[in-house]
Write an enzyme that holds these catalytic residues in place. Structure first.
Site, PDB file in Angstrom:
ATOM      1  CD  GLU A   1       5.465   4.630   2.938  1.00 52.16           C
ATOM      2  OE1 GLU A   1       5.128   3.481   3.283  1.00 52.16           O
ATOM      3  OE2 GLU A   1       5.141   5.138   1.853  1.00 52.16           O
TER       4      GLU A   1
ATOM      5  NE  ARG B   1       1.403   1.431  -5.870  1.00 48.26           N
ATOM      6  CZ  ARG B   1       2.266   2.149  -5.140  1.00 48.26           C
ATOM      7  NH1 ARG B   1       2.869   1.616  -4.100  1.00 48.26           N
ATOM      8  NH2 ARG B   1       2.522   3.402  -5.451  1.00 48.26           N
TER       9      ARG B   1
ATOM     10  CG  ASN C   1      -0.561   8.409  -2.747  1.00 48.98           C
ATOM     11  OD1 ASN C   1      -1.235   9.425  -2.577  1.00 48.98           O
ATOM     12  ND2 ASN C   1       0.634   8.240  -2.180  1.00 48.98           N
ATOM     13  NE  ARG C   2       3.098   7.313  -7.940  1.00 49.12           N
ATOM     14  CZ  ARG C   2       3.268   6.949  -6.665  1.00 49.12           C
ATOM     15  NH1 ARG C   2       2.383   7.309  -5.749  1.00 49.12           N
ATOM     16  NH2 ARG C   2       4.325   6.237  -6.304  1.00 49.12           N
TER      17      ARG C   2
HETATM   18 ZN   LIG Z   1       1.425   3.036   0.060  1.00 47.45          ZN
END
Ligand SMILES: [Zn+2]
Length: 515
Positions: A369, A227, A243-244
């Site tokens: 999403e 990921r 994405n953090r």
């Molecule tokens: Zn994602």
């Protein structure tokens, strides 16, 4: 503690070696963020893009499954032989590629294949495209992008950013932005409304934000379930969850981890990663950025801000009008439902995400999403790539139209599919200013005709409150189809139309009672 360390170490070795012996895909019924965190501490890896309650697919080793039993958590093992599952997926892909249905979109494409496609767009449409490199990754790969706008002076044009693949394994989130580029270029030659939008708008697309991670999911000796990016954390675990890693709410406690082995590791500091730095620097060169979509998979959701809190975002009515319009547009293509709502409504909160950072800078920013809703997760059957691209492009087009209208329309009670002959159909219409311009509340008009012939009759729509109207839609003889649209102007005289472009709404005069 010794036991916990042993389990973490064992799990890490198993995962990083890409040997899935002893690891299963398990659907776990998650009851709380704390429970999810506990499972993560035991090496469990969630396959969902965002954390949420209810059934979640996870990769678990035998120790973690024993923990589930001990905790009394509901779960179901759906695949105990991951190598077999991956082999089947590879066979499915090979077959789809050899059949070639859907052309370039018949199968997922690697980083070099996507780069070649971007170059081919630039060659095919040099007058409206410019390719660029946003930055380089840890492993030295270029992050490629393309800008699309009509020739001429581009100063002051509205800018929209679409990107995919912050998360390596979410392959369809690469195909969708590439398809959007292709369709926008095609529409430049065939669709007068897109030509006019490109004269007022610049579209910027970066299909693969995380090429190192993306390549790792394809590589021999890599990991299909990867990921994060590929940062060397000087230990047994690589990678930061890009994405953090954004500075907005970075390091908060929602769906984040400071454990380098975690899939949601936030990095040593905000913007520690070359990939997030590259995208941040790109956005900093876009003074007129008005809208953004960060594509992910899977779950079929349109996530509005904020991801990191339950606070109301700026221009909430406009935010919701656009997400509803995108959801409707998606559904109109293949009937698929993409539910719109905030992270707090639909999922657990998450801190340090890209769209929150963009929202904080004043643009309308969403996470979409993509397919599927659940199983088989990011191993979407190749036959669904093209349909996913087609419906997503409807959302892309809707966003382009939306930011070119000064006023957003919404219909709290929906629009009438049928009207009774001889009766007025009455329903509310709410408008809001997209860019804070004032609205002329005496300017609303209904344009209507029945029977698909003749001129459209124009009538005023009266206001019944601030930003609110009551539409009275006349009917006609039984069976005739009515076509109509609305216009409302800003005080400066700029006219907004609903629906956008040259589309019309339809209603049928019918006395049949539909249940
Ligand atoms: Zn994602």
């Amino acid at each position: 503690m010794l036991l916990l360390n042993t389990i973490l170490l064992t799990s890490s070795i198993l995962f990083s070696a890409s040997q899935y012996d002893g690891i299963s895909v398990v659907n776990v019924h998650i009851e709380s963020p704390e429970q999810l965190e506990l499972l993560r501490d035991f090496g469990a890896k969630s396959l969902a893009c965002f954390d949420h309650s209810g059934e979640t697919s996870m990769l678990l080793d035998e120790e973690a499954i024993r923990l589930l039993k001990k905790l009394g958590v509901t779960f179901k093992i759906v695949e105990s032989n991951i190598d077999r599952r991956l082999k089947l997926f590879e066979e499915e892909r090979a077959l789809a590629r050899s059949r070639g249905l859907g052309g370039w979109y018949s199968d997922f494409k690697t980083w070099p294949e996507v780069n070649a496609k971007l170059s081919s767009f630039a060659i095919a449409a040099p007058e409206i495209t410019t390719t660029f490199i946003a930055g380089q990754t840890h492993e030295g790969r270029d992050i490629h992008g393309i800008r699309i706008t009509a020739p001429g002076d581009t100063t002051g044009r509205k800018q929209i950013l679409f990107n995919g693949c912050q998360h390596a394994r979410e392959w369809v989130a690469v195909m969708v932005p590439v398809y959007a580029i292709e369709k926008i270029i095609e529409a430049w030659n065939t669709d007068p409304s897109m030509q006019s939008y490109l004269e007022s708008t610049e579209i910027i697309v970066v299909p693969i934000v995380n090429p190192d991670g993306y390549e790792f999911t394809y590589a021999n000796g890599g990991d299909r379930f990867w990921r994060k990016n590929r940062r060397n954390n000087s230990g047994s675990c690589e990678g930061v969850d890009l994405n953090r890693n954004w500075s907005f709410a970075w390091g908060g406690g929602d769906s984040t981890s400071t454990n380098t082995c975690s899939d949601i590791y936030i990095g040593p500091n905000a913007f520690s990663e070359p990939e997030t730095q590259a995208m941040r620097d790109l956005v900093n060169t876009l003074p007129n950025l008005v809208a953004h979509v960060d594509f992910h998979s899977y779950s079929q959701l349109i996530l509005e801000p904020w991801a990191s809190s339950n606070d109301t975002p700026p221009r909430v009515t406009v935010v919701k009008a656009l997400s509803a319009a995108m959801s409707d547009a998606i559904a109109s293509v293949h009937g698929e439902s993409y539910v719109a709502g905030t992270g707090g409504d639909l999922l657990y909160l998450a801190d340090g995400v890209f769209p929150d950072w963009v929202t904080d800078r004043g643009a309308l920013s969403y996470t979409i999403e993509l397919r599927p809703t659940g199983s088989p997760g990011f191993d979407l059957p190749p036959s669904e790539i093209l349909p996913t691209c087609e419906e997503s492009f409807a959302a892309v087009k809707t966003m382009i139209e939306f930011v070119n209208q000064p006023i957003a329309f919404s219909f709290p009670n929906g629009l009438p599919e049928f009207v009774n002959p001889g009766e007025l159909s009455v329903f509310p219409m709410v408008v809001s200013s997209v860019f804070n311009e004032s609205i002329d509340m005496n300017s609303a008009k209904l344009h209507l005709r029945y029977g698909n012939i003749g001129e459209y009759a124009q009538s005023s729509v009266s206001s019944n409150g601030p930003n609110s109207f009551l539409v009275e839609l006349p009917s006609s003889s039984c069976g005739l189809v009515g076509e109509y649209w609305f216009t409302v102007s800003t005080s400066a005289g700029q006219v907004a139309r609903y629906p956008g472009g040259s589309e019309v709404l339809q209603t049928t005069a019918s006395s049949v009672v539909y249940t």
